[in-house]
Design an enzyme around this catalytic site. Sequence first.
Site, mmCIF file in Angstrom:
data_model
loop_
_atom_site.group_PDB
_atom_site.id
_atom_site.type_symbol
_atom_site.label_atom_id
_atom_site.label_comp_id
_atom_site.label_asym_id
_atom_site.label_seq_id
_atom_site.Cartn_x
_atom_site.Cartn_y
_atom_site.Cartn_z
ATOM 1 N N ALA A 22 -6.919 13.145 58.784
ATOM 2 C CA ALA A 22 -5.688 12.390 58.554
ATOM 3 C C ALA A 22 -5.846 11.372 57.420
ATOM 4 C CB ALA A 22 -5.262 11.673 59.831
ATOM 5 N N CYS A 23 -7.055 11.223 56.906
ATOM 6 C CA CYS A 23 -7.354 10.224 55.873
ATOM 7 C C CYS A 23 -7.445 10.885 54.506
ATOM 8 C CB CYS A 23 -8.673 9.536 56.214
ATOM 9 S SG CYS A 23 -9.324 8.465 54.921
ATOM 10 N N GLY A 24 -6.643 10.405 53.549
ATOM 11 C CA GLY A 24 -6.661 10.955 52.200
ATOM 12 C C GLY A 24 -8.011 10.814 51.520
ATOM 13 N N ARG A 67 -10.217 13.448 52.979
ATOM 14 C CA ARG A 67 -9.839 14.782 52.487
ATOM 15 C C ARG A 67 -10.294 14.987 51.039
ATOM 16 N NH1 ARG A 67 -4.971 13.379 54.977
ATOM 17 N NH2 ARG A 67 -3.974 13.103 52.940
#
Length: 139
Positions: free
Chosen positions: A10-12, A15
Amino acid sequence: MRTVIYHNPACGTSRNTLALIRHAGIEPQVIEYLHEPPTRERLRELIAGAGLSVREALRRKGTPWLEMGLDDPSLDDDALLDAMLAEPVLINRPFVETDRGIRLCRPSEVVLDLLPPVARPFTKEDGEVVIDAQGRRVL
């Protein structure tokens, strides 16, 4: 190259870090630490290996750290580790470990210090260029 990422999909930043690792031609071991938190000993190893204090590895943004009273400067490392293990969202991310060391990869391009040279262009999800068309790291 053995590579492990403690990842939150969920974390850019997480990712982008994972994408950079894969861009380097490495398929890492992905540990979704919110579901599979590290042991206390492993968390200590990651934090120390990255050259951080426990307090520096504590995530504040989007976490209950303030509500939990973790802003209290008198809390020792053991109390902070207890909180991080009870609420893994408090563990900053992403930690990456390779044969070249351990880093908290914030920003995501910090991971390049742990990887073999990457010469192909790479752009983050938000459009920020990390490696340009000439294969140079953009700072």
